[in-house]
Each structure stands twice: as C-alpha cells, then as structure tokens.
Write a protein that holds these residues in place. Sequence first.
Motif, mmCIF file in Angstrom:
data_model
loop_
_atom_site.group_PDB
_atom_site.id
_atom_site.type_symbol
_atom_site.label_atom_id
_atom_site.label_comp_id
_atom_site.label_asym_id
_atom_site.label_seq_id
_atom_site.Cartn_x
_atom_site.Cartn_y
_atom_site.Cartn_z
ATOM 1 N N UNK A 320 0.615 -1.163 0.096
ATOM 2 C CA UNK A 320 -0.120 -0.062 0.048
ATOM 3 C C UNK A 320 0.848 1.396 -0.069
ATOM 4 N N UNK A 321 2.010 1.206 0.695
ATOM 5 C CA UNK A 321 2.894 2.351 0.611
ATOM 6 C C UNK A 321 3.452 2.484 -0.648
ATOM 7 N N UNK A 322 3.759 1.614 -1.199
ATOM 8 C CA UNK A 322 4.363 1.569 -2.504
ATOM 9 C C UNK A 322 3.305 2.346 -3.652
ATOM 10 N N UNK A 323 2.461 1.889 -3.700
ATOM 11 C CA UNK A 323 1.177 2.201 -4.349
ATOM 12 C C UNK A 323 0.826 3.650 -4.234
ATOM 13 N N UNK A 324 0.798 4.015 -2.846
ATOM 14 C CA UNK A 324 0.595 5.353 -2.451
ATOM 15 C C UNK A 324 1.467 6.348 -2.969
ATOM 16 N N UNK A 325 2.834 5.889 -2.994
ATOM 17 C CA UNK A 325 3.888 6.765 -3.533
ATOM 18 C C UNK A 325 3.918 6.744 -5.077
ATOM 19 N N UNK A 326 3.428 5.594 -5.462
ATOM 20 C CA UNK A 326 3.405 5.745 -6.906
ATOM 21 C C UNK A 326 2.311 6.760 -7.468
ATOM 22 N N UNK A 327 1.165 6.695 -6.738
ATOM 23 C CA UNK A 327 0.026 7.460 -7.284
ATOM 24 C C UNK A 327 0.442 9.036 -7.055
ATOM 25 N N UNK A 328 1.198 9.359 -5.991
ATOM 26 C CA UNK A 328 1.557 10.762 -5.794
ATOM 27 C C UNK A 328 2.667 11.084 -6.793
ATOM 28 N N UNK A 329 3.435 10.223 -7.220
ATOM 29 C CA UNK A 329 4.691 10.702 -7.794
ATOM 30 C C UNK A 329 4.356 10.693 -9.371
ATOM 31 N N UNK A 330 3.432 9.798 -9.893
ATOM 32 C CA UNK A 330 3.283 9.723 -11.395
ATOM 33 C C UNK A 330 2.597 10.880 -12.354
ATOM 34 N N UNK A 331 1.600 11.292 -11.507
ATOM 35 C CA UNK A 331 1.045 12.501 -11.947
ATOM 36 C C UNK A 331 2.100 13.755 -12.567
ATOM 37 N N UNK A 332 2.966 14.237 -11.668
ATOM 38 C CA UNK A 332 3.797 15.182 -11.574
ATOM 39 C C UNK A 332 5.188 14.847 -12.194
ATOM 40 N N UNK A 333 5.434 13.722 -12.574
ATOM 41 C CA UNK A 333 6.513 13.147 -13.085
ATOM 42 C C UNK A 333 6.840 13.608 -14.297
ATOM 43 N N UNK A 334 8.057 13.767 -14.681
ATOM 44 C CA UNK A 334 8.560 13.960 -16.032
ATOM 45 C C UNK A 334 9.773 12.963 -16.497
ATOM 46 N N UNK A 335 9.853 13.074 -17.734
ATOM 47 C CA UNK A 335 10.773 12.291 -18.486
ATOM 48 C C UNK A 335 12.262 12.636 -17.955
ATOM 49 N N UNK A 336 12.914 11.724 -17.267
ATOM 50 C CA UNK A 336 14.374 12.031 -16.785
ATOM 51 C C UNK A 336 14.536 12.583 -15.636
ATOM 52 N N UNK A 337 13.385 12.725 -15.141
ATOM 53 C CA UNK A 337 13.474 13.504 -13.611
ATOM 54 C C UNK A 337 14.007 12.369 -12.638
ATOM 55 N N UNK A 338 14.639 12.790 -11.763
ATOM 56 C CA UNK A 338 15.026 11.849 -10.619
ATOM 57 C C UNK A 338 14.036 11.215 -9.685
ATOM 58 N N UNK A 339 14.249 10.354 -9.424
ATOM 59 C CA UNK A 339 13.190 9.597 -8.610
ATOM 60 C C UNK A 339 13.772 9.468 -7.224
ATOM 61 N N UNK A 340 12.691 9.772 -6.335
ATOM 62 C CA UNK A 340 13.203 9.682 -4.810
ATOM 63 C C UNK A 340 12.804 8.104 -4.527
ATOM 64 N N UNK A 341 13.873 7.800 -3.712
ATOM 65 C CA UNK A 341 13.809 6.392 -3.417
ATOM 66 C C UNK A 341 12.775 6.035 -2.352
ATOM 67 N N UNK A 342 12.268 4.985 -2.062
ATOM 68 C CA UNK A 342 11.459 4.658 -0.982
ATOM 69 C C UNK A 342 12.169 4.715 0.414
ATOM 70 N N UNK A 343 11.539 5.377 1.233
ATOM 71 C CA UNK A 343 12.372 5.628 2.408
ATOM 72 C C UNK A 343 11.984 4.596 3.237
ATOM 73 N N UNK A 344 10.903 4.064 3.403
ATOM 74 C CA UNK A 344 10.613 2.742 4.428
ATOM 75 C C UNK A 344 10.720 1.508 3.721
ATOM 76 N N UNK A 345 11.636 0.530 4.134
ATOM 77 C CA UNK A 345 11.846 -0.522 3.745
ATOM 78 C C UNK A 345 11.718 -1.708 4.843
#
Length: 480
Positions: A320-345
Amino acid sequence: MLALLHQTHAPFVVTALAMVFTAERPTVAVADAHAEINDALDQLRAAGYGDEDSQPLPAGTARDLCRQWVQAGWLVRQVSDDDAEVYRLSAYGVGALEVAGRVGGARTRVSKSRVRTLLEAIERLAQDADPDLMSRMVRLHEEIQQRQKELTRLEKGGAVETVDDEQLLEAAENVLHLARELPADFARVAESIKVIQRDVVAELRHDVRPTGEVLREYLARGQRILDATPEGRAFAGALRLIGDPAQIDGLWGQLRTVLRHRFTELLPQQQRRELTDISRRIEQGVKEVLAAQRQASHVITSQVRNHDPMRDRQVDELLRDVMSGLHKWVPDSRRGEAVEPLRRLPVADVGHLRQRMSDPRPPQPPAPLRDWDESEDLTAADTRAWGGPRYAELRAHLEAFAGPAARVDVVAAFRAAGEEIQRPVDLLGLLEITHGFGLTETAEVVVVDTVRPDRSRRRFALGNVVAANPAGVDGSGGDE
C-alpha cells in the motif's frame, strides 16, 4: 433458483443444463461443456429458433453464457482432482432442474402410498418424541403379536397377500418423488461447507494474532466443519443411515427386486432409469459432501501452516505504501526526472545472533598414539570373550549333541551348550553353521536365553529350526 426459472431464456437454460449434467456426469470439463452448448445453439438456430417470431435464444457464445451462469450462481467453476477446470451445478441449479423435472414429468397424485408414508413418518415422530417406557413396551408387544400372527398364518399354508400393479405403480411414483429431493439437499450441504471454508480462510488472512492462537481456534472448527451448520448436522444424522456400504448394497438389491417386477413395464423409460439410479445418486451425493469436507479441512490447515498473518499484514502495508507513493509521484513526474527512493523498507528479521566467536587459532591435530610395547600383557581372554562366534567349538558341540541321529534340533543343542558358547553372537554363529546343512524352519516359536561375557542375560524369540547332523556333511570351510 427462481431467477433461473423466471427469466426469458429459462427453457433453453434448463434444457442445456439438464443435457450437459446428468447423474452419471455431475462434473463436466470446461471445454466439453462449451462445445456441447455451442452445438446445441447451432442446431436450434438452424431449426429456426431464436428468430423474432420463434422461441428466443440467448445471445453470445457458450463461453459467454457459462460465464453469466457462473456469476448468477447456477454453475460452479472449480479445479478437479486431476488439476482440470470443470463445471458443476450449484445447489440452486440442481433445485431448478428438479422443479422443472417434476413439472414436466408425471403429475404426483395423492395416493395411498403417499398418505401411508406421511402417516408412518408421523407415527415414528410420535414414538421418538414420547419418552414413556410403558407406552413403548405396549407398542412393541402389539407389533410382535401382529408379526407372529402373520408368521403363523404363512406357516400353516396361507397365501401371501399380493398387491395390484396400480398400487405398486403409485408406490414407485412416491419413491421417485422422495428421491428427486436428494441431489439438491446434498449440493446445499456441500456448498455450505465451502462457504464456511471461505469465511475461515478470510478471517485467517485478516487476523493479526500469532499463528499458534489462530491454529488452536480455527483448526478444530475446520475438522468438525459438519457440525457448524444446520445442513451439516442434518447430513451427519442421515449419514449414519446411508453412509454404511452395507446399506447401499441392500438398497441396490431391493431396487433390483422392484425392477424385475412386471408392474415396472407400466413406468416410462425415464422413471425406470431414475429408479435404477437412486442408490448411485445417494452414494454420489455422500461422496460429494465428504469430499467437500476433506477439501475444506485441507485448505484451512494449509492456510494456518503456510501463512503467517503478521507477515501478510506487513507485506500488505508495504504494498500500500508503494502504491500510494506511485500515485503521488506519477501525475507530476517528467521524463528524466530523478526518482526519490522509497524511504521505508522492511527490516531484516534476525532470529538468532551468534553469541560466541570461533577460536582464531588453527585447529590442532590429536595427540599421537602411544607406541605399543610387545612385552605388555594383553587381556586376550577378555578380547576373545567379546569377539565373534566360536565356530569350531559350536560345530563340535553340535556333532556331539546330535550323536548318530540324522537331524538335530538347533535350539535344543544351543540350550545344552556351556555358558562360554551361549553368547548372543554364538546363537547367530550356530544358525550360520547349520544354514549350510539343510536348515528347516518349523511353525513353532521358541524363546532362547543367552549369556553375555559380563554375566548379563539376553532373551531372543525365533522360529524353531532343525538341521542335518554336521557329522554326515562335508564340513570343509565351515570354520572360517
């Protein structure tokens, strides 16, 4: 069931299901069912059905229709024992076919047989509900007197009262009416067991307690799954009557007797076939319910053993955390933009850490053996006493014990030997020596006491054996 019978295409659906699923074929492979229903649709459309002025037919292929019927609850799609996908009728589908069969078949009449069945059922109910001892004794005495009177009449040459074919025909129709209710009842019991299975597995997956607590609470319910529903308790009571193979065999013999009677010629072919299939349908229904019970117990036990609720909850939270992070990141992401790593492992679960380290010094070889001085006195006698069999002494004793006889009792010879050759290993050595002399085993089992070198005793049981006298046999190589 009512939705199936009241829909527009009910005639086709009921006919197709009755054609595909029979008493001899309760489950049908998915591909076979699709092919048979497609063939029926093609034949009906070629005959003119499905037009505006004719009987309507459902639209779509057989695959689409079967999918709709599964969603409506008339069919059940499952995996068989040989890992093949099959269809089977649900309890609602079986009930709809039974209703259609009763309506389309012979009309059930208020006959003497049906009224007698009702009166006998009420009488048994009253007898079972009445706890009075004297009343039951009076009823039993009256029944015994009636039976004895009938037996006496027959012994004196009285004729057996015959029943005309019309009454037998009414009784057969009553039996068929009662038997038509059984398949739907068995299907309801099996489906109620599967509902409990799904409920228990769902509770296990959403539970956050340790596996041990879940095991103690739910495993007993899975093993006693028939006691958890009213249908299961009713079936358990019926199983005591029809679950015995002798009861099924007796029922089949009684049906053969009925089918040999001339009145069965008045029955339609379909009703004669139903009479023949009664015992097989009962046995098949019992097997279906018991198979559902075993499957449910196996699934619940496997769920408890192989799934940890705490671990499943952690995995669900991580996803759920991974899906939530993807939903927040995908709409505002751009090609070649740096990806913030998942903080909670997830944190590695270390069960046990070593408490002591190994010695850093290399391993040392063992101390060398002490040189043996040939002048040292060795305990040869003790070594010999704990050694192997004394073949020479055993053979000499066996020849002396046998004397001039052609054959010798090996166990008796061992019992008569001295203690120095009555060790357990000497017993095996004696059997080894006599094996080459034509050893013969008898049906008698004997017990032999042996003496070890430390004076302790051991007792052995073996089959008595008789061997040829070694004095008359070439003994070359016997003492090796």
